[in-house]
Design a protein around this motif. Structure first.
Motif, PDB file in Angstrom:
ATOM      1  N   GLN A 134       0.814  -1.218   0.000  1.00 55.25           N
ATOM      2  CA  GLN A 134       0.000   0.000   0.000  1.00 55.25           C
ATOM      3  C   GLN A 134       0.849   1.271   0.000  1.00 55.25           C
ATOM      4  O   GLN A 134       0.315   2.368   0.077  1.00 55.25           O
ATOM      5  CB  GLN A 134      -0.940  -0.005   1.206  1.00 55.25           C
ATOM      6  N   HIS A 135       2.174   1.117  -0.047  1.00 55.65           N
ATOM      7  CA  HIS A 135       3.078   2.264  -0.149  1.00 55.65           C
ATOM      8  C   HIS A 135       2.854   3.291   0.964  1.00 55.65           C
ATOM      9  O   HIS A 135       2.811   4.495   0.739  1.00 55.65           O
ATOM     10  CB  HIS A 135       2.948   2.939  -1.516  1.00 55.65           C
ATOM     11  N   GLY A 136       2.670   2.770   2.177  1.00 55.94           N
ATOM     12  CA  GLY A 136       2.578   3.630   3.351  1.00 55.94           C
ATOM     13  C   GLY A 136       1.175   4.054   3.732  1.00 55.94           C
ATOM     14  O   GLY A 136       0.985   4.657   4.790  1.00 55.94           O
ATOM     15  N   LYS A 137       0.191   3.752   2.911  1.00 56.18           N
ATOM     16  CA  LYS A 137      -1.188   4.143   3.230  1.00 56.18           C
ATOM     17  C   LYS A 137      -1.825   3.089   4.128  1.00 56.18           C
ATOM     18  O   LYS A 137      -1.870   1.912   3.786  1.00 56.18           O
ATOM     19  CB  LYS A 137      -2.015   4.296   1.950  1.00 56.18           C
ATOM     20  N   LYS A 138      -2.339   3.511   5.274  1.00 55.77           N
ATOM     21  CA  LYS A 138      -2.994   2.586   6.187  1.00 55.77           C
ATOM     22  C   LYS A 138      -4.449   2.391   5.775  1.00 55.77           C
ATOM     23  O   LYS A 138      -5.146   3.347   5.455  1.00 55.77           O
ATOM     24  CB  LYS A 138      -2.929   3.096   7.627  1.00 55.77           C
ATOM     25  N   GLN A 139      -4.879   1.145   5.800  1.00 53.36           N
ATOM     26  CA  GLN A 139      -6.252   0.807   5.413  1.00 53.36           C
ATOM     27  C   GLN A 139      -7.052   0.446   6.664  1.00 53.36           C
ATOM     28  O   GLN A 139      -6.892  -0.626   7.228  1.00 53.36           O
ATOM     29  CB  GLN A 139      -6.244  -0.366   4.430  1.00 53.36           C
ATOM     30  N   GLY A 140      -7.885   1.373   7.114  1.00 55.22           N
ATOM     31  CA  GLY A 140      -8.703   1.132   8.296  1.00 55.22           C
ATOM     32  C   GLY A 140      -7.950   1.400   9.584  1.00 55.22           C
ATOM     33  O   GLY A 140      -6.793   1.842   9.590  1.00 55.22           O
ATOM     34  N   ASP A 141      -8.600   1.107  10.708  1.00 55.99           N
ATOM     35  CA  ASP A 141      -8.041   1.414  12.025  1.00 55.99           C
ATOM     36  C   ASP A 141      -7.399   0.206  12.708  1.00 55.99           C
ATOM     37  O   ASP A 141      -6.842   0.345  13.801  1.00 55.99           O
ATOM     38  CB  ASP A 141      -9.147   1.959  12.942  1.00 55.99           C
ATOM     39  N   ALA A 142      -7.475  -0.960  12.086  1.00 57.34           N
ATOM     40  CA  ALA A 142      -6.944  -2.175  12.714  1.00 57.34           C
ATOM     41  C   ALA A 142      -5.513  -2.442  12.249  1.00 57.34           C
ATOM     42  O   ALA A 142      -4.955  -1.708  11.433  1.00 57.34           O
ATOM     43  CB  ALA A 142      -7.850  -3.352  12.390  1.00 57.34           C
ATOM     44  N   SER A 143      -4.946  -3.513  12.765  1.00 58.37           N
ATOM     45  CA  SER A 143      -3.580  -3.888  12.393  1.00 58.37           C
ATOM     46  C   SER A 143      -3.509  -4.549  11.025  1.00 58.37           C
ATOM     47  O   SER A 143      -2.435  -4.665  10.447  1.00 58.37           O
ATOM     48  CB  SER A 143      -3.000  -4.851  13.433  1.00 58.37           C
ATOM     49  N   PHE A 146      -8.692  -7.028   5.078  1.00 61.76           N
ATOM     50  CA  PHE A 146      -8.931  -8.219   4.283  1.00 61.76           C
ATOM     51  C   PHE A 146      -8.891  -7.890   2.787  1.00 61.76           C
ATOM     52  O   PHE A 146      -9.507  -6.931   2.335  1.00 61.76           O
ATOM     53  CB  PHE A 146     -10.272  -8.861   4.659  1.00 61.76           C
ATOM     54  N   SER A 147      -8.168  -8.715   2.069  1.00 61.37           N
ATOM     55  CA  SER A 147      -7.909  -8.509   0.648  1.00 61.37           C
ATOM     56  C   SER A 147      -8.255  -9.770  -0.128  1.00 61.37           C
ATOM     57  O   SER A 147      -8.309 -10.866   0.425  1.00 61.37           O
ATOM     58  CB  SER A 147      -6.427  -8.166   0.455  1.00 61.37           C
ATOM     59  N   LYS A 148      -8.453  -9.612  -1.429  1.00 64.98           N
ATOM     60  CA  LYS A 148      -8.593 -10.803  -2.282  1.00 64.98           C
ATOM     61  C   LYS A 148      -7.228 -11.306  -2.756  1.00 64.98           C
ATOM     62  O   LYS A 148      -7.144 -12.411  -3.305  1.00 64.98           O
ATOM     63  CB  LYS A 148      -9.494 -10.511  -3.471  1.00 64.98           C
ATOM     64  N   PHE A 149      -6.177 -10.521  -2.550  1.00 64.31           N
ATOM     65  CA  PHE A 149      -4.850 -10.906  -3.021  1.00 64.31           C
ATOM     66  C   PHE A 149      -4.097 -11.677  -1.934  1.00 64.31           C
ATOM     67  O   PHE A 149      -3.830 -11.147  -0.860  1.00 64.31           O
ATOM     68  CB  PHE A 149      -4.044  -9.671  -3.449  1.00 64.31           C
ATOM     69  N   ASN A 150      -3.735 -12.919  -2.248  1.00 66.76           N
ATOM     70  CA  ASN A 150      -3.049 -13.765  -1.263  1.00 66.76           C
ATOM     71  C   ASN A 150      -1.545 -13.769  -1.525  1.00 66.76           C
ATOM     72  O   ASN A 150      -0.966 -14.785  -1.916  1.00 66.76           O
ATOM     73  CB  ASN A 150      -3.621 -15.194  -1.297  1.00 66.76           C
ATOM     74  N   HIS A 151      -0.900 -12.630  -1.317  1.00 71.11           N
ATOM     75  CA  HIS A 151       0.541 -12.511  -1.553  1.00 71.11           C
ATOM     76  C   HIS A 151       1.293 -13.592  -0.771  1.00 71.11           C
ATOM     77  O   HIS A 151       0.987 -13.865   0.391  1.00 71.11           O
ATOM     78  CB  HIS A 151       1.030 -11.133  -1.121  1.00 71.11           C
ATOM     79  N   CYS A 152       2.310 -14.176  -1.394  1.00 72.96           N
ATOM     80  CA  CYS A 152       2.938 -15.368  -0.811  1.00 72.96           C
ATOM     81  C   CYS A 152       4.426 -15.196  -0.508  1.00 72.96           C
ATOM     82  O   CYS A 152       5.173 -16.172  -0.481  1.00 72.96           O
ATOM     83  CB  CYS A 152       2.718 -16.568  -1.717  1.00 72.96           C
ATOM     84  N   TRP A 153       4.872 -13.983  -0.259  1.00 68.90           N
ATOM     85  CA  TRP A 153       6.234 -13.790   0.243  1.00 68.90           C
ATOM     86  C   TRP A 153       6.180 -13.788   1.770  1.00 68.90           C
ATOM     87  O   TRP A 153       6.338 -12.757   2.411  1.00 68.90           O
ATOM     88  CB  TRP A 153       6.819 -12.478  -0.276  1.00 68.90           C
ATOM     89  N   GLY A 154       5.923 -14.947   2.341  1.00 64.79           N
ATOM     90  CA  GLY A 154       5.708 -15.087   3.774  1.00 64.79           C
ATOM     91  C   GLY A 154       4.225 -15.089   4.066  1.00 64.79           C
ATOM     92  O   GLY A 154       3.576 -14.045   3.991  1.00 64.79           O
ATOM     93  N   ALA A 273      -8.241  -0.842  -1.344  1.00 64.60           N
ATOM     94  CA  ALA A 273      -6.872  -1.338  -1.164  1.00 64.60           C
ATOM     95  C   ALA A 273      -6.501  -2.297  -2.287  1.00 64.60           C
ATOM     96  O   ALA A 273      -5.383  -2.256  -2.824  1.00 64.60           O
ATOM     97  CB  ALA A 273      -6.731  -2.020   0.191  1.00 64.60           C
ATOM     98  N   ASP A 274      -7.436  -3.153  -2.673  1.00 65.87           N
ATOM     99  CA  ASP A 274      -7.170  -4.103  -3.743  1.00 65.87           C
ATOM    100  C   ASP A 274      -7.029  -3.403  -5.093  1.00 65.87           C
ATOM    101  O   ASP A 274      -6.239  -3.819  -5.946  1.00 65.87           O
ATOM    102  CB  ASP A 274      -8.277  -5.151  -3.802  1.00 65.87           C
ATOM    103  N   ARG A 275      -7.789  -2.330  -5.290  1.00 67.26           N
ATOM    104  CA  ARG A 275      -7.651  -1.570  -6.528  1.00 67.26           C
ATOM    105  C   ARG A 275      -6.241  -0.972  -6.618  1.00 67.26           C
ATOM    106  O   ARG A 275      -5.617  -0.971  -7.690  1.00 67.26           O
ATOM    107  CB  ARG A 275      -8.706  -0.465  -6.579  1.00 67.26           C
ATOM    108  N   HIS A 276      -5.734  -0.490  -5.488  1.00 65.39           N
ATOM    109  CA  HIS A 276      -4.376   0.066  -5.461  1.00 65.39           C
ATOM    110  C   HIS A 276      -3.352  -1.008  -5.822  1.00 65.39           C
ATOM    111  O   HIS A 276      -2.423  -0.754  -6.597  1.00 65.39           O
ATOM    112  CB  HIS A 276      -4.085   0.638  -4.073  1.00 65.39           C
ATOM    113  N   VAL A 277      -3.505  -2.199  -5.257  1.00 60.53           N
ATOM    114  CA  VAL A 277      -2.561  -3.284  -5.533  1.00 60.53           C
ATOM    115  C   VAL A 277      -2.591  -3.656  -7.014  1.00 60.53           C
ATOM    116  O   VAL A 277      -1.539  -3.818  -7.646  1.00 60.53           O
ATOM    117  CB  VAL A 277      -2.875  -4.513  -4.660  1.00 60.53           C
ATOM    118  N   PHE A 278      -3.782  -3.782  -7.584  1.00 57.52           N
ATOM    119  CA  PHE A 278      -3.845  -4.132  -9.002  1.00 57.52           C
ATOM    120  C   PHE A 278      -3.225  -3.042  -9.868  1.00 57.52           C
ATOM    121  O   PHE A 278      -2.451  -3.328 -10.794  1.00 57.52           O
ATOM    122  CB  PHE A 278      -5.283  -4.381  -9.437  1.00 57.52           C
TER     123      PHE A 278
END
Length: 321
Positions: A134-143, A146-154, A273-278
């Motif tokens: 997200q390049h530093g942008k926080k999404q929501g107030d939690a830690s 939830f995304s549809k992208f299942n990034h797999c670097w860890g 958030a997912d739109r940003h990732v795509f």
């Protein structure tokens, strides 16, 4: 000592493996499952490099049950990782998964451990990733969100989710013509990109396992818990990489502490958030179709109102004045 088992995927990069294995050693997991591919034919240095890589993880110096799934022959990324994870989830109900070129922050492990417990029986959540794009942008107030992208670097998951993995994605390409596909990928440019990728996977043109995992998660409607800071960096970009080949070693994204773990109130996809990732990680912003759509929009604006071009001219002129 870490509660969740760790699955560690290695190949022929001892230098990278030493770094990632140090992060694992610091956590002292009680169960460690190691997957290794064999040397490639026609690569004369692979035999020694694979041997040296396996030596890095030969001696476990803390109380730990160690299981190894090593291949003498080279299976390639697609079959080695997919069959290795099939083996992992035949042994354990849950696991944190790291490849040899992924270096996690220490908070990554406690984050995965906590979420593996919290969402163990929640069929909406399929994956926990340590990656944030997200390049530093926080999404929501939690830690995390939830995304549809299942990034797999860890990342981490459960047997209940992985049992739906199919390396041959048998539901493709038929699924690509359904209303469900259009609903899950409402952006036509995104559908074009992912249809192209899955077509190439289906034809055997890409030796990978992870696009299939993404497709399986989407097909079954799963979501991925995504941290609001990046918890894992990939140091694998370099001249000796298998897929992420570059002319020289490149630093991965920086990693940060997660801090106090605050859970979101709802399990729901964060669409923006997912739109940003795509747009920024899968080329959506600069895709030729997107460019043509912008041109058509401007053409239509001009045809509807000739005053539009006069307005644009004045804006440019005023900025230059």
């Amino acid at each position: 000592m870490l509660n969740a088992p760790i699955a560690f995927i290695i190949f022929n990069r001892p230098r990278h493996t030493r770094q990632s294995f140090e992060a694992i050693r610091a956590q002292r997991p009680s169960k460690l499952l190691i997957i290794a591919d064999g040397p490639r034919p026609g690569h004369p240095t692979d035999f020694d490099r694979c041997r040296e890589t396996r030596e890095v993880v030969a001696n476990i110096d803390w109380p730990c049950e160690v299981l190894r799934h090593y291949s003498d022959d080279n299976m390639g990324c697609k079959l080695r990782v997919s069959s290795g994870l099939d083996w992992v989830f035949s042994q354990v109900e849950r696991a944190i998964i790291l490849e040899d070129d992924c270096i996690p922050h220490e908070d990554f492990f406690s984050y995965c451990d906590a979420l593996l417990d919290r969402y163990e029986n929640d069929s909406r959540v399929w994956v926990i990733t340590g990656n944030n794009f997200q390049h530093g942008k926080k999404q929501g107030d939690a830690s995390y969100y939830f995304s549809k992208f299942n990034h797999c670097w860890g990342w981490a998951t459960w047997r209940r989710a992985w049992k739906h993995y199919r390396v041959d994605i048998p539901f493709w390409p038929e699924w690509g013509s359904t209303a469900d596909w259009r609903r899950k990928l409402p952006d036509p440019v995104e559908r074009t990109v992912w249809s192209g990728l899955l077509d190439r996977v289906k034809r055997g043109e890409i030796d990978t396992w992870d696009y299939q995992w993404t497709a399986c998660v989407w097909y079954h409607g799963g979501l991925t818990a995504t941290p609001n800071v990046n918890l894992v960096t990939n140091i694998g970009f370099g001249p000796d990489a298998t897929h992420t080949v570059t002319s020289g070693d490149e630093e991965g994204l920086p990693i940060y502490p997660l801090g106090e773990l605050i859970h979101p109130q709802k399990v729901k996809q964060n669409v923006s958030a997912d739109r940003h990732v795509f747009n920024h990680n899968f080329g959506g912003l600069n895709h030729p179709d997107r460019f043509m759509n912008r041109l058509k929009k401007r053409r239509d604006q001009f045809l509807r109102s000739p005053q539009w071009i006069v307005k644009k001219f004045r804006q440019v002129f005023n900025r230059q004045a």
